[in-house]
Design a protein around this motif. Sequence first.
Motif, mmCIF file in Angstrom:
data_model
loop_
_atom_site.group_PDB
_atom_site.id
_atom_site.type_symbol
_atom_site.label_atom_id
_atom_site.label_comp_id
_atom_site.label_asym_id
_atom_site.label_seq_id
_atom_site.Cartn_x
_atom_site.Cartn_y
_atom_site.Cartn_z
ATOM 1 N N ALA A 88 -15.311 15.763 9.245
ATOM 2 C CA ALA A 88 -15.506 16.533 8.027
ATOM 3 C C ALA A 88 -15.908 15.618 6.872
ATOM 4 C CB ALA A 88 -14.234 17.290 7.673
ATOM 5 N N LYS A 89 -16.539 16.199 5.892
ATOM 6 C CA LYS A 89 -16.878 15.463 4.671
ATOM 7 C C LYS A 89 -15.591 15.012 3.989
ATOM 8 C CE LYS A 89 -19.528 15.999 0.381
ATOM 9 N NZ LYS A 89 -20.250 16.961 -0.489
ATOM 10 N N ASP A 90 -15.641 13.882 3.338
ATOM 11 C CA ASP A 90 -14.511 13.312 2.595
ATOM 12 C C ASP A 90 -13.429 12.716 3.483
ATOM 13 O OD1 ASP A 90 -15.551 14.136 -0.011
ATOM 14 O OD2 ASP A 90 -14.966 16.171 0.587
ATOM 15 N N VAL A 91 -13.686 12.608 4.793
ATOM 16 C CA VAL A 91 -12.765 11.895 5.673
ATOM 17 C C VAL A 91 -12.836 10.410 5.381
ATOM 18 C CG1 VAL A 91 -12.502 11.090 8.058
ATOM 19 C CG2 VAL A 91 -12.547 13.527 7.580
ATOM 20 N N THR A 92 -11.691 9.755 5.375
ATOM 21 C CA THR A 92 -11.618 8.316 5.162
ATOM 22 C C THR A 92 -10.609 7.710 6.121
ATOM 23 O OG1 THR A 92 -11.059 6.581 3.542
ATOM 24 C CG2 THR A 92 -9.901 8.676 3.329
ATOM 25 N N PHE A 93 -10.806 6.459 6.496
ATOM 26 C CA PHE A 93 -9.820 5.757 7.326
ATOM 27 C C PHE A 93 -8.753 5.083 6.475
ATOM 28 C CE2 PHE A 93 -13.762 5.278 10.095
ATOM 29 C CZ PHE A 93 -13.482 6.433 10.806
ATOM 30 N N ASP A 94 -9.009 5.006 5.166
ATOM 31 C CA ASP A 94 -8.057 4.439 4.216
ATOM 32 C C ASP A 94 -6.937 5.450 4.006
ATOM 33 O OD1 ASP A 94 -6.646 3.371 2.119
ATOM 34 O OD2 ASP A 94 -8.375 3.101 0.799
ATOM 35 N N GLY A 95 -5.772 5.198 4.609
ATOM 36 C CA GLY A 95 -4.668 6.131 4.542
ATOM 37 C C GLY A 95 -4.160 6.518 5.909
ATOM 38 N N THR A 96 -4.811 5.974 6.957
ATOM 39 C CA THR A 96 -4.374 6.280 8.324
ATOM 40 C C THR A 96 -3.071 5.569 8.688
ATOM 41 O OG1 THR A 96 -5.850 4.526 9.136
ATOM 42 C CG2 THR A 96 -6.688 6.786 9.201
ATOM 43 N N VAL A 97 -2.606 4.631 7.863
ATOM 44 C CA VAL A 97 -1.324 3.974 8.106
ATOM 45 C C VAL A 97 -0.235 5.036 8.227
ATOM 46 C CG1 VAL A 97 -0.806 3.656 5.643
ATOM 47 C CG2 VAL A 97 0.224 2.139 7.335
ATOM 48 N N SER A 98 0.712 4.822 9.129
ATOM 49 C CA SER A 98 1.682 5.865 9.438
ATOM 50 C C SER A 98 2.518 6.246 8.216
ATOM 51 C CB SER A 98 2.595 5.438 10.584
ATOM 52 O OG SER A 98 3.698 4.689 10.125
ATOM 53 N N ASN A 99 2.973 7.489 8.221
ATOM 54 C CA ASN A 99 3.781 8.008 7.120
ATOM 55 C C ASN A 99 5.038 7.173 6.914
ATOM 56 O OD1 ASN A 99 4.686 10.174 5.211
ATOM 57 N ND2 ASN A 99 6.226 10.495 6.793
ATOM 58 N N MET A 100 5.709 6.823 8.005
ATOM 59 C CA MET A 100 6.944 6.036 7.904
ATOM 60 C C MET A 100 6.651 4.631 7.390
ATOM 61 S SD MET A 100 9.971 5.575 10.722
ATOM 62 C CE MET A 100 8.857 5.087 12.032
ATOM 63 N N ALA A 101 5.565 4.031 7.850
ATOM 64 C CA ALA A 101 5.214 2.688 7.391
ATOM 65 C C ALA A 101 4.931 2.676 5.894
ATOM 66 C CB ALA A 101 3.999 2.172 8.161
ATOM 67 N N ALA A 102 4.255 3.712 5.409
ATOM 68 C CA ALA A 102 3.900 3.767 3.994
ATOM 69 C C ALA A 102 5.117 3.975 3.104
ATOM 70 C CB ALA A 102 2.892 4.886 3.753
ATOM 71 N N GLY A 103 6.194 4.532 3.675
ATOM 72 C CA GLY A 103 7.353 4.854 2.863
ATOM 73 C C GLY A 103 8.474 3.840 2.890
ATOM 74 N N THR A 104 8.320 2.774 3.666
ATOM 75 C CA THR A 104 9.431 1.829 3.806
ATOM 76 C C THR A 104 9.060 0.422 3.349
ATOM 77 O OG1 THR A 104 8.909 1.054 6.044
ATOM 78 C CG2 THR A 104 10.146 3.111 5.864
ATOM 79 N N LYS A 105 10.100 -0.409 3.238
ATOM 80 C CA LYS A 105 9.932 -1.810 2.874
ATOM 81 C C LYS A 105 9.874 -2.703 4.109
ATOM 82 C CE LYS A 105 12.592 -1.001 -1.359
ATOM 83 N NZ LYS A 105 13.814 -1.349 -2.136
ATOM 84 N N ALA A 106 9.765 -2.094 5.287
ATOM 85 C CA ALA A 106 9.693 -2.861 6.530
ATOM 86 C C ALA A 106 8.449 -3.746 6.541
ATOM 87 C CB ALA A 106 9.670 -1.910 7.726
ATOM 88 N N ILE A 107 8.407 -4.680 7.472
ATOM 89 C CA ILE A 107 7.221 -5.514 7.679
ATOM 90 C C ILE A 107 6.260 -4.707 8.552
ATOM 91 C CG2 ILE A 107 6.342 -7.691 8.598
ATOM 92 C CD1 ILE A 107 9.272 -8.762 8.193
ATOM 93 N N ILE A 108 5.135 -4.313 7.997
ATOM 94 C CA ILE A 108 4.200 -3.426 8.683
ATOM 95 C C ILE A 108 3.142 -4.281 9.378
ATOM 96 C CG2 ILE A 108 2.701 -1.425 8.469
ATOM 97 C CD1 ILE A 108 5.711 -1.056 7.674
ATOM 98 N N VAL A 109 2.939 -4.009 10.676
ATOM 99 C CA VAL A 109 2.144 -4.904 11.516
ATOM 100 C C VAL A 109 0.931 -4.183 12.106
ATOM 101 C CG1 VAL A 109 2.242 -6.580 13.394
ATOM 102 C CG2 VAL A 109 4.338 -5.993 12.142
ATOM 103 N N GLY A 110 -0.237 -4.778 11.900
ATOM 104 C CA GLY A 110 -1.462 -4.327 12.537
ATOM 105 C C GLY A 110 -1.775 -5.199 13.743
ATOM 106 N N SER A 111 -2.862 -4.875 14.440
ATOM 107 C CA SER A 111 -3.208 -5.577 15.682
ATOM 108 C C SER A 111 -4.551 -6.283 15.550
ATOM 109 C CB SER A 111 -3.283 -4.563 16.835
ATOM 110 O OG SER A 111 -3.935 -5.108 17.969
ATOM 111 N N TYR A 112 -4.641 -7.453 16.189
ATOM 112 C CA TYR A 112 -5.966 -8.055 16.366
ATOM 113 C C TYR A 112 -6.193 -8.334 17.849
ATOM 114 C CZ TYR A 112 -4.003 -12.870 16.643
ATOM 115 O OH TYR A 112 -3.327 -14.013 17.006
ATOM 116 N N ASN A 113 -7.462 -8.506 18.215
ATOM 117 C CA ASN A 113 -7.850 -8.638 19.622
ATOM 118 C C ASN A 113 -7.637 -10.066 20.099
ATOM 119 O OD1 ASN A 113 -8.656 -5.962 19.506
ATOM 120 N ND2 ASN A 113 -10.783 -6.471 19.006
#
Length: 576
Positions: A313-338
């Motif tokens: 759809a129009k106006d879709v963005t990947f900025d914000g796909t981080v999980s709801n729980m990750a965005a709401g906590t002070k935890a160490i949030i981890v992404g992946s690399y290859n």
Amino acid sequence: DIDMGFEPNHLMFLDKDGKSRFKYYTANNMVYNTPEQIAAYTTDSSDDTHATHVMGIAGGNYESESYSISGVATEADLAGASIEGYDTEIMKGIEDFVAYAKEQNKPLVINMSLGDNCGPHDDSDDLSQYINKVIDDKAAVICMASGNEGTNPIVQRKTFNSATDELRANLLCVHQYYGYSYESPSVYFKSEKPFSFSLVIYDNLSKKIIKQYDPITGPTIKNYQSTEEKADPDYSQYFSGTIRVSADNVKDRGYYYLQIASQRFQRKNSNVTIGYIVTGDEGQSVVAYADDATYLVDSFTPSAYSFPEYTAAKDVTFDGTVSNMAAGTKAIIVGSYNSRDKGKYSNNKSYSLYSFGETNVLGDVSSFTSWGTVDGVSLPDIAAPGCSVESAISTYYQKAKREAYTKGVYYNGKTYYWSVEMGTSMAAPYMSGVAALWLEADPTLTNEDIKKIAKETAISDEYVKNTKYPVQFGAGKIDAYNGLKYVLDHKTTALKSVDADKDMMFRQTGDNTYEAYVAGETAITVRLFDMSGSLVRESRSAGSTTSFSVAGMPKGIYAVELCGAKTSHKIKIAVK
């Protein structure tokens, strides 16, 4: 680890005496905390192996003449909480871990390779608040996966240019491809004030709206359903089950939300789906967060056998796909690399980044890594190896599913298995293991300390600098070695004692080069002796870190002596 699919007695979790390194485990409201109880346990589910793979990365270890594989914190005590994913279960698992760690007087690292994208992406829910309290109380270090939806059309964001401007999408539910019995469309909208929302029935074949319902413009609960006396005939023609739209003001947070949820929802016609049209005042902004299996699309091609093709759809963005729980906590949030690009299964069939659906190259961030800047905070914090990571898989799962595996080891009448998986679920336990290593060096470190060290010592190579979405990489790639040096350096600077057997690190940095680090030293002398005891090479350098080369030396075994003002260490190396 709070998860599902544990096998606490897998070979990768046994100590040198053949006993499980799991010291505490809970499942189905039962506590297993004695060696006998854990030794007798099998698994919580033969349909899942997620927890076994995750725990192998964080702290597993197996060594034999034919096969060796190691996780990160190979001497750490292990604990597990088997859950199905409800918030109350997660909180109970954390509570149990905190109580056990306090009883044992040991630091605690909790891995959370779970989450969902649908929600407010703040700390307004009970689970986020509980996690943050645990962190604020310095009761645990918590590492959390950012999510695997970095390429999925599950977030829309729009600022209206006029009162007639629209945010619209149709919902493509892909739950069946994730093993769900029902389609469960779920979207959470958020804005600074109320907006107009209309549910629509959309015919993908004709590309037309079959019906647009009256708009919702304020707090309400509205059911669209195919049963009961108030069943809507148009809705009932195309759908079964219920769609519920609820909206309200979150007064203490200063925003308005509207949520689409469902109960036993199914489409009767594969070309017809539900959608929405949202309008608001000029200058008003609205963001929509869908769950990981509700795609926000313009159109799609139905398929009963393969994942459907779609146009976002129009106006879709990947900025914000981080999980709801990750965005709401002070935890160490981890992404992946290859971290691995290819390999082979035991049946000699090959796997690769491409076969896993990964589009970025070796060394780059994994394209699936969820990310975003939410309320001014950019996540994830750090990236760790997460694509094509080899670790243990549950024996019971393998027997039930008979999937491809990389290694099988027969031991004591039973075959144990290993295989490769991908996801931020694999990256988070790597960071959890690193956190455990750093805590071993300095048990006083807090969650915030470890997050800071991870960011300040992160590797920022060309992949990090040149990736398409820089936020997706966080501060860069986790560097366990230099982070540990940072911990030990600051510990000695603060006049805290460092255990004599833990103040030195040694690694090979090239074919003929080595690096040694000794905490607290201001200069290090390196001496190399051959097996006859003759000194063959000597060098001296300032600081706590020194490098030396064995280039040109004859093949053989050599003794290396590291001498500082306070300490001395001896190790052996082989020149090949």
